[in-house]
Scaffold this motif. Structure first.
Motif, PDB file in Angstrom:
ATOM      1  N   ASN A 127     -14.249 -38.114 -15.011  1.00 43.95           N
ATOM      2  CA  ASN A 127     -14.299 -37.369 -15.432  1.00 43.95           C
ATOM      3  C   ASN A 127     -15.259 -37.700 -16.784  1.00 43.95           C
ATOM      4  OD1 ASN A 127     -14.930 -34.644 -15.601  1.00 43.95           O
ATOM      5  ND2 ASN A 127     -12.975 -34.324 -15.664  1.00 43.95           N
ATOM      6  N   GLU A 129     -17.615 -36.339 -18.072  1.00 48.79           N
ATOM      7  CA  GLU A 129     -17.874 -35.469 -19.148  1.00 48.79           C
ATOM      8  C   GLU A 129     -16.707 -35.123 -20.387  1.00 48.79           C
ATOM      9  OE1 GLU A 129     -17.829 -35.340 -15.170  1.00 48.79           O
ATOM     10  OE2 GLU A 129     -20.004 -35.005 -14.814  1.00 48.79           O
ATOM     11  N   TYR A 175     -12.883 -42.449  -4.336  1.00 48.21           N
ATOM     12  CA  TYR A 175     -13.649 -41.673  -5.651  1.00 48.21           C
ATOM     13  C   TYR A 175     -14.703 -42.065  -5.795  1.00 48.21           C
ATOM     14  CZ  TYR A 175     -10.763 -37.857  -5.606  1.00 48.21           C
ATOM     15  OH  TYR A 175      -9.900 -36.499  -5.693  1.00 48.21           O
ATOM     16  N   LYS A 176     -15.094 -43.400  -6.479  1.00 47.83           N
ATOM     17  CA  LYS A 176     -15.043 -43.929  -7.303  1.00 47.83           C
ATOM     18  C   LYS A 176     -16.556 -44.848  -6.268  1.00 47.83           C
ATOM     19  CE  LYS A 176     -16.998 -46.988 -10.745  1.00 47.83           C
ATOM     20  NZ  LYS A 176     -17.036 -46.100 -11.892  1.00 47.83           N
ATOM     21  N   ASN A 178     -17.153 -43.916  -3.160  1.00 46.85           N
ATOM     22  CA  ASN A 178     -18.268 -42.127  -2.479  1.00 46.85           C
ATOM     23  C   ASN A 178     -17.492 -42.037  -1.138  1.00 46.85           C
ATOM     24  OD1 ASN A 178     -18.395 -39.559  -4.038  1.00 46.85           O
ATOM     25  ND2 ASN A 178     -20.333 -39.693  -2.846  1.00 46.85           N
ATOM     26  N   LYS A 181     -16.529 -38.231   0.690  1.00 49.18           N
ATOM     27  CA  LYS A 181     -17.392 -37.313   0.747  1.00 49.18           C
ATOM     28  C   LYS A 181     -18.460 -37.541   1.449  1.00 49.18           C
ATOM     29  CE  LYS A 181     -15.225 -35.857  -3.544  1.00 49.18           C
ATOM     30  NZ  LYS A 181     -14.240 -36.530  -4.068  1.00 49.18           N
ATOM     31  N   ALA A 182     -19.056 -38.695   1.468  1.00 51.60           N
ATOM     32  CA  ALA A 182     -20.183 -39.348   2.287  1.00 51.60           C
ATOM     33  C   ALA A 182     -20.511 -39.057   3.724  1.00 51.60           C
ATOM     34  CB  ALA A 182     -20.983 -40.852   1.926  1.00 51.60           C
ATOM     35  N   CYS A 300     -21.810 -47.526   1.595  1.00 49.53           N
ATOM     36  CA  CYS A 300     -21.094 -47.146  -0.244  1.00 49.53           C
ATOM     37  C   CYS A 300     -21.641 -48.554  -0.832  1.00 49.53           C
ATOM     38  CB  CYS A 300     -20.115 -46.140   0.095  1.00 49.53           C
ATOM     39  SG  CYS A 300     -20.659 -44.446   0.751  1.00 49.53           S
TER      40      CYS A 300
ATOM     41  N   SER B   4      -8.927 -33.184  -5.305  1.00 52.95           N
ATOM     42  CA  SER B   4     -10.818 -33.055  -5.731  1.00 52.95           C
ATOM     43  C   SER B   4     -10.879 -31.861  -6.213  1.00 52.95           C
ATOM     44  CB  SER B   4     -11.939 -33.356  -3.883  1.00 52.95           C
ATOM     45  OG  SER B   4     -12.830 -32.980  -3.852  1.00 52.95           O
ATOM     46  N   LYS B  11     -15.394 -30.764 -13.127  1.00 52.95           N
ATOM     47  CA  LYS B  11     -16.045 -31.870 -13.777  1.00 52.95           C
ATOM     48  C   LYS B  11     -17.832 -30.724 -14.344  1.00 52.95           C
ATOM     49  CE  LYS B  11     -17.251 -35.114 -11.916  1.00 52.95           C
ATOM     50  NZ  LYS B  11     -17.127 -36.140 -12.883  1.00 52.95           N
ATOM     51  N   ASP B  49     -29.653 -40.416  -0.718  1.00 53.03           N
ATOM     52  CA  ASP B  49     -29.204 -39.650   0.560  1.00 53.03           C
ATOM     53  C   ASP B  49     -28.206 -39.299  -0.557  1.00 53.03           C
ATOM     54  OD1 ASP B  49     -27.763 -41.829   0.921  1.00 53.03           O
ATOM     55  OD2 ASP B  49     -28.785 -42.328   2.649  1.00 53.03           O
ATOM     56  N   PHE B  50     -26.150 -39.159   0.091  1.00 53.20           N
ATOM     57  CA  PHE B  50     -25.220 -38.212  -0.094  1.00 53.20           C
ATOM     58  C   PHE B  50     -24.598 -40.210   0.083  1.00 53.20           C
ATOM     59  CE2 PHE B  50     -25.623 -34.627   2.600  1.00 53.20           C
ATOM     60  CZ  PHE B  50     -25.429 -34.010   0.741  1.00 53.20           C
ATOM     61  N   TYR B  51     -25.100 -41.066   0.328  1.00 52.25           N
ATOM     62  CA  TYR B  51     -23.675 -42.478  -0.362  1.00 52.25           C
ATOM     63  C   TYR B  51     -24.883 -42.975  -1.988  1.00 52.25           C
ATOM     64  CZ  TYR B  51     -23.034 -42.439   5.053  1.00 52.25           C
ATOM     65  OH  TYR B  51     -21.880 -41.799   6.370  1.00 52.25           O
ATOM     66  N   ARG B  55     -21.988 -41.460  -8.326  1.00 52.17           N
ATOM     67  CA  ARG B  55     -21.485 -40.864  -8.135  1.00 52.17           C
ATOM     68  C   ARG B  55     -20.111 -40.018  -8.458  1.00 52.17           C
ATOM     69  NH1 ARG B  55     -21.470 -47.161  -4.853  1.00 52.17           N
ATOM     70  NH2 ARG B  55     -22.311 -46.259  -3.587  1.00 52.17           N
ATOM     71  N   ASP B  56     -20.662 -40.856  -9.815  1.00 50.69           N
ATOM     72  CA  ASP B  56     -19.404 -39.907 -10.848  1.00 50.69           C
ATOM     73  C   ASP B  56     -19.861 -38.205 -10.687  1.00 50.69           C
ATOM     74  OD1 ASP B  56     -17.794 -42.021 -11.623  1.00 50.69           O
ATOM     75  OD2 ASP B  56     -19.243 -42.804 -13.225  1.00 50.69           O
ATOM     76  N   ARG B  57     -21.136 -37.577 -10.517  1.00 51.68           N
ATOM     77  CA  ARG B  57     -21.766 -36.363 -11.524  1.00 51.68           C
ATOM     78  C   ARG B  57     -21.864 -35.938  -9.481  1.00 51.68           C
ATOM     79  NH1 ARG B  57     -22.127 -39.880 -15.528  1.00 51.68           N
ATOM     80  NH2 ARG B  57     -22.260 -39.367 -17.086  1.00 51.68           N
ATOM     81  N   TYR B  58     -21.417 -36.601  -8.660  1.00 50.00           N
ATOM     82  CA  TYR B  58     -21.023 -36.519  -7.144  1.00 50.00           C
ATOM     83  C   TYR B  58     -21.156 -34.982  -6.962  1.00 50.00           C
ATOM     84  CZ  TYR B  58     -21.248 -35.847  -2.050  1.00 50.00           C
ATOM     85  OH  TYR B  58     -21.027 -36.099  -0.620  1.00 50.00           O
ATOM     86  N   ILE B  60     -20.967 -32.007  -8.668  1.00 49.49           N
ATOM     87  CA  ILE B  60     -22.281 -31.505  -9.925  1.00 49.49           C
ATOM     88  C   ILE B  60     -23.077 -30.930  -8.676  1.00 49.49           C
ATOM     89  CG2 ILE B  60     -22.873 -31.236 -11.992  1.00 49.49           C
ATOM     90  CD1 ILE B  60     -21.042 -32.685 -13.152  1.00 49.49           C
ATOM     91  N   VAL B  62     -23.847 -32.235  -6.058  1.00 47.48           N
ATOM     92  CA  VAL B  62     -23.731 -31.629  -4.328  1.00 47.48           C
ATOM     93  C   VAL B  62     -24.025 -29.710  -4.645  1.00 47.48           C
ATOM     94  CG1 VAL B  62     -21.803 -31.268  -2.376  1.00 47.48           C
ATOM     95  CG2 VAL B  62     -22.867 -33.010  -2.695  1.00 47.48           C
ATOM     96  N   LYS B  66     -26.325 -27.361  -2.918  1.00 48.46           N
ATOM     97  CA  LYS B  66     -26.344 -26.014  -1.952  1.00 48.46           C
ATOM     98  C   LYS B  66     -26.394 -24.938  -2.544  1.00 48.46           C
ATOM     99  CE  LYS B  66     -22.894 -28.574   0.456  1.00 48.46           C
ATOM    100  NZ  LYS B  66     -21.412 -28.944   1.027  1.00 48.46           N
TER     101      LYS B  66
END
Lengths: 392, 101
Positions: A127, A129, A175-176, A178, A181-182, A300, B4, B11, B49-51, B55-58, B60, B62, B66
């Motif tokens: 996080n 942010e 998570y790190k 990704n 999710k990818a 990744c 998640s 976030k 792309d998604f890869y 990653r930290d802001r993924y 938000i 995505v 959308k």
């Protein structure tokens, strides 16, 4: 809407908690530094009059109080006297295989009063942010991020059960990098475009029984997250991640806890499928679902990391002779858990035979012996490694 | 366990708060906000792309992709201004399923 009086209550609760935590002593400098930042943060919050702040500023303080509480939750169980040092050390070594800036992260544990609660909490590791917010409001920079792992307080020194923590570390890595999710986005995008051959689709159905449901693509096209798929991908990845280090050890425990569950839940795939995925990987067999993970790990990490066996086996009867194992390298250290499990699962007659005992050891004695010897073996390896490092 | 959803909400909520602070004149969040918008645009335009997106802001990125793909596909990332930030705030506030902290 943040009520000023409620925020005052929140902060007072925080101050009360801080009173018990502010004298915490940790075993390393990074935790001490994090703790010092909390101290400054608390003093900054203390002198503020919340009644003078507008709504967005009140909201920021609420978020910061939540962050503070969450940090304490884990730091309180990670003090010099509480942290399960040996298992955390093994996890730190595994982390180094996957994260280049591992010095920016701190593995902390919360010992919880729930015998089944092995879990990873991503709220402070991912996080950014929040850290930006604290830096912007108070000029305090937290250099480390906490990797928060919950484990049952009663099992903190149970090295058989704690193989599960490799799975939880997998959630951090997931998570790190990704990964799941990818895969999720890639998979649903290809499904919606009919780009997955029927044979591969049939393999997917075995692991994700709902994958052909038209509703799934409707959700995806409407922008709704299909949580069941996203969760299952993450869990499969973490099982694969863990098996790189602990072979199939966590399967013994999982199978027992879930009674070989053949049904999936909203958050977890069926146990039978989880075990099958790991077995496919360990036996180096091919499958389309497994290939999704192997491919994603490569993509990744820009082709730098791969899913592979990362433990090194050794042959020893030391535990049966009641002495720790001399671990030669970090890969062998991870195998120590499999070694311990093998002893637990097999005959215990070796203890009696190799020590000329006139009696059989009971289960409690074997339990303590195996756990103590694993802990001593890890401790010795850390000591020797540090000794070699400092004498170079 | 899988947390998640909670993390995503947190976030997205903080990003919303940053946008509001930015509009009020607090410049300290500008770089962070602009980076998210640029990544969203890159994802929609195929530059990433998604890869490969941040990653930290993924979550938000995505979410924004959308929510209003057309807007982010054509946004001028070199001249982001309060009008853009206000528009994005409204995107969040239009969505009833988003918990803004």
């Amino acid at each position: 809407m943040v009520d000023n009086k409620l925020l005052n209550l929140h902060f007072t609760q925080l101050s009360s908690a801080w009173r018990y935590s502010k004298e915490n002593i940790y075993s390393d400098a990074k935790k001490n530094e994090y703790h010092s930042n909390l101290k400054i943060l608390h003093s900054k919050l203390s002198v503020e009059d919340f009644s003078l702040l507008d709504e967005p500023e009140l909201l920021k303080r609420k978020v910061i109080c939540d962050f503070f509480f969450k940090s304490l939750e884990f730091l309180n169980s990670s003090t010099l006297n509480h942290i399960p040092f040996e298992i955390v050390k093994c996890l730190e070594l595994a982390l180094c295989d996957w994260i280049d800036n591992e010095e920016d992260f701190l593995i902390v544990t919360s010992l919880v009063n729930d015998i089944h609660n092995f879990s990873f909490d991503p709220s402070l590791a991912f996080n950014e942010e929040i850290y930006n917010l604290i830096n912007s409001v108070y000029g305090i920079e937290f250099k480390s991020r906490l990797i928060q792992i919950n484990l049952p307080a009663h099992l903190d020194r149970d090295y058989l059960a704690n193989v599960v923590l490799y799975h939880e570390l997998g959630h951090f890595v997931d998570y790190k990098l990704n990964i799941s999710k990818a895969i999720y986005e890639d998979l649903l995008s290809r499904l919606s475009l009919n780009q997955i051959p029927e044979a591969n689709l049939n393999e997917l159905v075995e692991y994700f029984p709902y994958i052909k449901d038209p509703l799934l693509l409707d959700y995806y096209r409407n922008g709704t997250t299909v949580h069941v798929l996203m969760s299952h991908l993450a869990e499969y990845f973490c099982d694969l991640f863990a098996s790189q280090y602990i072979h199939s050890c966590s399967n013994h425990y999982l199978n027992y806890l879930t009674q070989s569950n053949t049904n999936y839940s909203q958050t977890h795939p069926s146990t039978t499928n989880r075990i099958r995925m790991v077995d496919t990987f360990l036996k180096k067999e091919k499958s389309f679902p497994l290939a999704l993970f192997e491919h994603a790990v490569l993509k990744c990490t820009s082709d730098i990391k791969e899913l592979k066996v990362r433990y090194e086996t050794f042959d020893s009867d030391n535990f049966e002779r009641l002495i720790p194992v001399d671990i030669e390298n970090n890969d062998q250290l991870h195998y120590l858990f499999t070694y311990g499990w093998n002893i637990w699962l097999n005959s215990w007659v070796g203890f009696k035979d190799k020590n000329d005992m006139g009696f059989d050891l009971n289960r409690t004695q074997v339990y303590h012996l195996v756990n103590n010897l694993i802990e001593k073996s890890i401790g010795n390896h850390i000591l020797v490694s540090n000794w070699e490092k400092f004498s170079e | 366990m899988f947390y998640s959803h909670t993390l995503e909400s947190s976030k997205i909520g903080l990003f919303h708060l940053f946008l509001k602070s930015l509009i009020k004149g607090d410049d300290s969040y500008r770089e962070d906000v602009n980076n998210v918008i640029k990544e969203t645009s890159s994802l929609l335009n195929g530059d990433k792309d998604f890869y490969t997106i941040d990653r930290d802001r993924y979550p938000i990125i995505v979410y924004l992709k959308k929510s209003d793909p057309d807007y982010f596909k054509h946004i001028d990332i070199n001249s982001l201004n309060n009008k853009d930030y206000q528009y994005i705030i409204e995107i969040f506030e239009r969505q009833s399923n988003v918990n803004l902290i």
